[in-house]
Enzyme design. Structure first.
Site, short mmCIF file in Angstrom:
data_model
loop_
_atom_site.label_atom_id
_atom_site.label_comp_id
_atom_site.label_asym_id
_atom_site.label_seq_id
_atom_site.Cartn_x
_atom_site.Cartn_y
_atom_site.Cartn_z
N GLN A 108 0.84 -1.20 0.00
CA GLN A 108 0.00 0.00 0.00
C GLN A 108 0.88 1.25 0.00
O GLN A 108 2.09 1.18 0.21
CB GLN A 108 -0.89 0.00 1.25
CG GLN A 108 -0.11 -0.10 2.55
CD GLN A 108 -0.88 -0.76 3.66
OE1 GLN A 108 -2.11 -0.79 3.68
NE2 GLN A 108 -0.17 -1.29 4.65
N GLY A 119 -1.12 -11.90 9.08
CA GLY A 119 -1.81 -12.09 10.35
C GLY A 119 -2.79 -13.24 10.34
O GLY A 119 -2.88 -13.99 11.32
N ASP A 124 -6.63 -5.01 14.88
CA ASP A 124 -6.51 -3.58 14.60
C ASP A 124 -6.17 -3.42 13.12
O ASP A 124 -5.08 -3.00 12.76
CB ASP A 124 -5.43 -2.97 15.50
CG ASP A 124 -5.30 -1.47 15.30
OD1 ASP A 124 -6.12 -0.89 14.56
OD2 ASP A 124 -4.36 -0.88 15.89
N SER A 171 -7.38 -2.40 8.90
CA SER A 171 -8.07 -1.35 8.17
C SER A 171 -9.39 -1.89 7.63
O SER A 171 -9.84 -2.96 8.01
CB SER A 171 -7.17 -0.84 7.03
OG SER A 171 -6.72 -1.91 6.24
N PRO A 175 -5.20 -6.26 1.65
CA PRO A 175 -4.69 -7.32 2.53
C PRO A 175 -5.52 -7.53 3.79
O PRO A 175 -5.39 -8.55 4.46
CB PRO A 175 -3.27 -6.83 2.89
CG PRO A 175 -3.29 -5.36 2.62
CD PRO A 175 -4.24 -5.15 1.49
#
Length: 287
Positions: free
Chosen positions: A37, A144, A162, A164, A169
């Protein structure tokens, strides 16, 4: 370009081509593409330093306390044990900062897919990520979702997601398979909390997330608070367990400890935040 010092410019997030939120940036401190990103950090008169990913606002010095305190403390004041905590995402460092305020926490694994986010945040957002050198913290730059799937059953007391919005991803972090892996990782008495999007401008996604988590956990409770830089200004998180912990039954000693350093969170917030707005209640009831 990193360290851009041209005339002040407006930096906008545009949501679905229908809404925009802009901040006047006095300086672009960091602006580079990672393998995942575009990572941007600005300085601004209104919000101080702020982080954007793919031109979407993630956090800002003058606006970060609500989000980071609320993703952490409702879980850590209610779970039966809080010795081992897993944080998925959170590359700005604010979430692990709040987790590590609790002395009962013995170990935190923070799993961030994008190393550039952490590197840039450590350099340019030191007031947000203040716990990077805590010996209880382990940071790994891996996927993750895969990390959680590979975790041994019951290896954590709490999982905090936590991430987005569910694009790029982060998409897998909103799927039932991922939450099943989280449930295994925390075991029957563990607590899982994820950010839940805007209850207003992202209502369909918010309600869908609650329904997905309800397929996995026996008790699911959304809760709410203001985060000014996010779409709509009203934000949500979702608390979940298959154990006996409940958000309305916090451990008083932990609440008092959190209140000592928090700017937003307190015991009254703990009680009131779990009141669900009627628009969400009705959407959940509709089939």
């Amino acid at each position: 370009m990193s360290g851009h010092t041209a005339e002040a410019e407006w930096v906008d997030e545009v949501s679905d081509g229908k809404m925009r939120f802009g901040v006047l940036a006095s300086r672009i401190l960091f602006d580079k593409p990672s393998p995942f990103q575009q990572v941007t950090i600005i300085d601004s008169p209104a919000l101080g330093r702020a982080l954007l990913l793919d031109r979407l606002w993630m956090t800002a010095e003058k606006d970060e306390c609500t989000y980071h305190e609320m993703i952490v403390h409702p879980a850590l004041v209610t779970a039966k044990q809080i010795k081992r905590v897993l944080v998925i995402g959170g590359g700005d460092g604010g979430t692990v900062r709040e987790v590590l305020r609790h002395p009962e926490v013995e170990h935190v694994d923070m799993i961030e897919i994008d190393e550039m986010v952490v590197t840039a945040s450590r350099e340019y957002l030191p007031t947000i990520g203040t716990a990077w050198n805590d010996p209880r913290l382990n940071v790994a730059f891996v996927d993750g979702a895969k990390f959680v799937e590979d975790a041994a059953p019951g290896s954590y007391d709490i999982v905090l997601i936590d991430g987005s919005d569910p694009v790029g991803p982060a998409t897998v972090l909103f799927e039932e398979r991922f939450f099943k892996a989280c449930a295994r990782a925390v075991g029957p008495e563990g607590v899982v909390v994820t950010q839940g999007g805007s209850p207003t401008v992202q209502q369909a996604e918010h309600v869908g997330l609650i329904r997905t988590m309800s397929q996995v956990f026996s008790h699911v409770a959304p809760y709410y608070g203001p985060v000014g830089i996010y779409p709509g200004g009203a934000w949500s998180w979702v608390w979940a367990t298959s154990g006996s912990a409940r958000p309305e039954q916090p451990i008083a000693e932990r609440v008092k400890r959190a209140e000592a350093t928090s700017q937003y969170y307190n015991g009254q917030i703990q009680r009131g935040a779990f009141s669900v707005p009627n628009m969400v209640v009705r959407a959940l009831e509709a089939r």
